[in-house]
Write a protein that holds these residues in place. Structure first.
Motif, PDB file in Angstrom:
ATOM      1  N   UNK A  37      39.972  44.012  57.787  1.00  0.00           N
ATOM      2  CA  UNK A  37      39.057  44.331  56.693  1.00  0.00           C
ATOM      3  C   UNK A  37      39.725  45.250  55.670  1.00  0.00           C
ATOM      4  N   UNK A  38      40.400  46.281  56.140  1.00  0.00           N
ATOM      5  CA  UNK A  38      41.098  47.191  55.224  1.00  0.00           C
ATOM      6  C   UNK A  38      42.256  46.489  54.532  1.00  0.00           C
ATOM      7  N   UNK A  39      42.930  45.608  55.263  1.00  0.00           N
ATOM      8  CA  UNK A  39      44.053  44.885  54.673  1.00  0.00           C
ATOM      9  C   UNK A  39      43.579  44.017  53.504  1.00  0.00           C
ATOM     10  N   UNK A  40      42.466  43.314  53.704  1.00  0.00           N
ATOM     11  CA  UNK A  40      41.926  42.481  52.625  1.00  0.00           C
ATOM     12  C   UNK A  40      41.517  43.335  51.427  1.00  0.00           C
ATOM     13  N   UNK A  41      40.912  44.486  51.705  1.00  0.00           N
ATOM     14  CA  UNK A  41      40.452  45.363  50.630  1.00  0.00           C
ATOM     15  C   UNK A  41      41.614  45.841  49.779  1.00  0.00           C
ATOM     16  N   UNK A  42      42.675  46.331  50.437  1.00  0.00           N
ATOM     17  CA  UNK A  42      43.808  46.868  49.677  1.00  0.00           C
ATOM     18  C   UNK A  42      44.641  45.762  49.035  1.00  0.00           C
ATOM     19  N   UNK A  43      44.506  44.536  49.501  1.00  0.00           N
ATOM     20  CA  UNK A  43      45.206  43.422  48.858  1.00  0.00           C
ATOM     21  C   UNK A  43      44.456  42.926  47.626  1.00  0.00           C
ATOM     22  N   UNK A  44      43.132  43.045  47.645  1.00  0.00           N
ATOM     23  CA  UNK A  44      42.306  42.519  46.558  1.00  0.00           C
ATOM     24  C   UNK A  44      42.175  43.518  45.405  1.00  0.00           C
ATOM     25  N   UNK A  45      42.131  44.821  45.729  1.00  0.00           N
ATOM     26  CA  UNK A  45      41.905  45.842  44.688  1.00  0.00           C
ATOM     27  C   UNK A  45      42.917  45.755  43.547  1.00  0.00           C
ATOM     28  N   UNK A  46      44.245  45.670  43.811  1.00  0.00           N
ATOM     29  CA  UNK A  46      45.190  45.571  42.682  1.00  0.00           C
ATOM     30  C   UNK A  46      44.937  44.332  41.817  1.00  0.00           C
ATOM     31  N   UNK A  47      44.608  43.223  42.448  1.00  0.00           N
ATOM     32  CA  UNK A  47      44.353  41.995  41.697  1.00  0.00           C
ATOM     33  C   UNK A  47      43.148  42.154  40.772  1.00  0.00           C
ATOM     34  N   UNK A  48      42.086  42.806  41.261  1.00  0.00           N
ATOM     35  CA  UNK A  48      40.890  43.017  40.439  1.00  0.00           C
ATOM     36  C   UNK A  48      41.193  43.968  39.285  1.00  0.00           C
ATOM     37  N   UNK A  49      42.000  45.002  39.547  1.00  0.00           N
ATOM     38  CA  UNK A  49      42.377  45.940  38.487  1.00  0.00           C
ATOM     39  C   UNK A  49      43.118  45.213  37.369  1.00  0.00           C
ATOM     40  N   UNK A  50      44.074  44.355  37.748  1.00  0.00           N
ATOM     41  CA  UNK A  50      44.836  43.593  36.755  1.00  0.00           C
ATOM     42  C   UNK A  50      43.919  42.655  35.977  1.00  0.00           C
ATOM     43  N   UNK A  51      43.015  41.961  36.680  1.00  0.00           N
ATOM     44  CA  UNK A  51      42.113  41.020  36.020  1.00  0.00           C
ATOM     45  C   UNK A  51      41.189  41.736  35.029  1.00  0.00           C
ATOM     46  N   UNK A  52      40.648  42.891  35.432  1.00  0.00           N
ATOM     47  CA  UNK A  52      39.783  43.667  34.530  1.00  0.00           C
ATOM     48  C   UNK A  52      40.562  44.145  33.312  1.00  0.00           C
ATOM     49  N   UNK A  53      41.816  44.544  33.519  1.00  0.00           N
ATOM     50  CA  UNK A  53      42.653  44.983  32.394  1.00  0.00           C
ATOM     51  C   UNK A  53      42.864  43.846  31.408  1.00  0.00           C
ATOM     52  N   UNK A  54      43.130  42.659  31.922  1.00  0.00           N
ATOM     53  CA  UNK A  54      43.258  41.496  31.038  1.00  0.00           C
ATOM     54  C   UNK A  54      41.990  41.324  30.201  1.00  0.00           C
ATOM     55  N   UNK A  55      40.837  41.379  30.861  1.00  0.00           N
ATOM     56  CA  UNK A  55      39.567  41.178  30.156  1.00  0.00           C
ATOM     57  C   UNK A  55      39.363  42.237  29.071  1.00  0.00           C
ATOM     58  N   UNK A  56      39.640  43.496  29.386  1.00  0.00           N
ATOM     59  CA  UNK A  56      39.447  44.575  28.419  1.00  0.00           C
ATOM     60  C   UNK A  56      40.396  44.451  27.226  1.00  0.00           C
ATOM     61  N   UNK A  57      41.673  44.195  27.520  1.00  0.00           N
ATOM     62  CA  UNK A  57      42.657  44.085  26.440  1.00  0.00           C
ATOM     63  C   UNK A  57      42.328  42.911  25.528  1.00  0.00           C
ATOM     64  N   UNK A  58      41.931  41.791  26.122  1.00  0.00           N
ATOM     65  CA  UNK A  58      41.597  40.617  25.312  1.00  0.00           C
ATOM     66  C   UNK A  58      40.349  40.868  24.480  1.00  0.00           C
ATOM     67  N   UNK A  59      39.335  41.489  25.061  1.00  0.00           N
ATOM     68  CA  UNK A  59      38.109  41.757  24.308  1.00  0.00           C
ATOM     69  C   UNK A  59      38.377  42.714  23.145  1.00  0.00           C
ATOM     70  N   UNK A  60      39.149  43.768  23.411  1.00  0.00           N
ATOM     71  CA  UNK A  60      39.473  44.724  22.355  1.00  0.00           C
ATOM     72  C   UNK A  60      40.316  44.080  21.257  1.00  0.00           C
TER      73      UNK A  60
END
Length: 266
Positions: free
Chosen positions: A135-158
């Motif tokens: 469970x912890x392994x999945x969490x720490x593997x997914x968090x960086x991916x979500x951070x990158x995806x959110x950054x893409x969304x913010x940069x593109x929207x701005x």
């Protein structure tokens, strides 16, 4: 010149979020400029601009691939912003490729910064793996991916919605000599990208195909590129089936040599 609405800005951000996940996983390769630009053009209501800018940007970025910890200029932002700039400013497709490069460099450095600080998660992942904590392994593997995806969304929207007026005014204020230089550079970049790709993939035995394709594309007038694409696909199939037949023939020869001769009873 066109204006990007709030709904279109949100849709572009949502697309960037999904593409950012795919860029991280390298699963479906929808993060390539030819796909990203086409989707951007579809959202903006002008698929033609998306296809043209996507094709040119894809050629420009064809030979740029990540190697180890290095990151080339970001193809996602290049594909999105080339289409957006062509749509909002009315500039031609060659010129906007040069104008989209700063956004590509911006995302490149953001990702490099992320890859440096994401080393924190490596420690957590190793600890979770040692403790068999799935469970912890999945969490720490997914968090960086979500951070990158959110950054893409913010940069593109701005970049596409909030800063569109600023970008339009900046582009319109550029002197003619500079815009012409960007147009020339944008026309050269696809050739440079294709040359970089050939530097990796080129084999002397495929030179005749390259020459034939060059002659067809340069000296023979076609209504569109579909005939050239079909001819190229036909050559690819010919090569594929020939190599497959040669491999099968070599396999049969090998198996025949391995068989023992029992005709004399020994």
């Amino acid at each position: 010149m066109n204006q990007i609405s709030l709904l279109q800005g949100i849709l572009l951000a949502l697309m960037a979020f999904i593409v950012g996940i795919d860029f991280w996983l390298e699963g479906l390769f929808i993060f390539r400029p030819i796909i990203v630009s086409t989707l951007t053009g579809l959202i903006l209501g002008d698929v033609r601009i998306g296809l043209v800018t996507g094709g040119l940007t894809e050629l420009a970025f064809a030979g740029l691939t990540p190697a180890g910890g290095t990151q080339p200029p970001n193809p996602v932002m290049a594909g999105i912003m080339a289409t957006v700039l062509a749509y909002t400013t009315g500039k031609n497709e060659n010129e906007v490729i040069g104008l989209a490069l700063p956004f590509s460099f911006l995302m490149q450095y953001i990702l490099l910064f992320y890859y440096s600080i994401f080393s924190f998660f490596n420690v957590k992942l190793e600890k979770a793996a040692d403790n068999a904590d799935g469970q912890s392994f999945r969490k720490y593997a997914i968090i960086p991916m979500i951070i990158v995806a959110i950054t893409y969304a913010l940069v593109v929207f701005l970049s596409t919605y909030l800063a569109q007026d600023l970008m339009r005014n900046l582009v319109n204020s550029l002197p003619e000599w500079l815009t012409h230089g960007l147009e020339v550079a944008g026309g050269v970049l696809p050739a440079v990208g294709f040359a970089m790709l050939l530097n990796i993939m080129f084999k002397l035995e495929y030179l005749p195909y390259l020459v034939i394709g060059f002659i067809l594309a340069t000296f023979i007038e076609f209504p569109n590129l579909l005939p050239i694409a079909l001819i190229g696909a036909s050559f690819a199939l010919i090569t594929y089936f020939r190599e497959k037949n040669n491999a099968n023939a070599n396999k049969e020869v090998f198996l025949t040599d391995e068989k023992e001769d029992y005709s004399n009873g020994i």
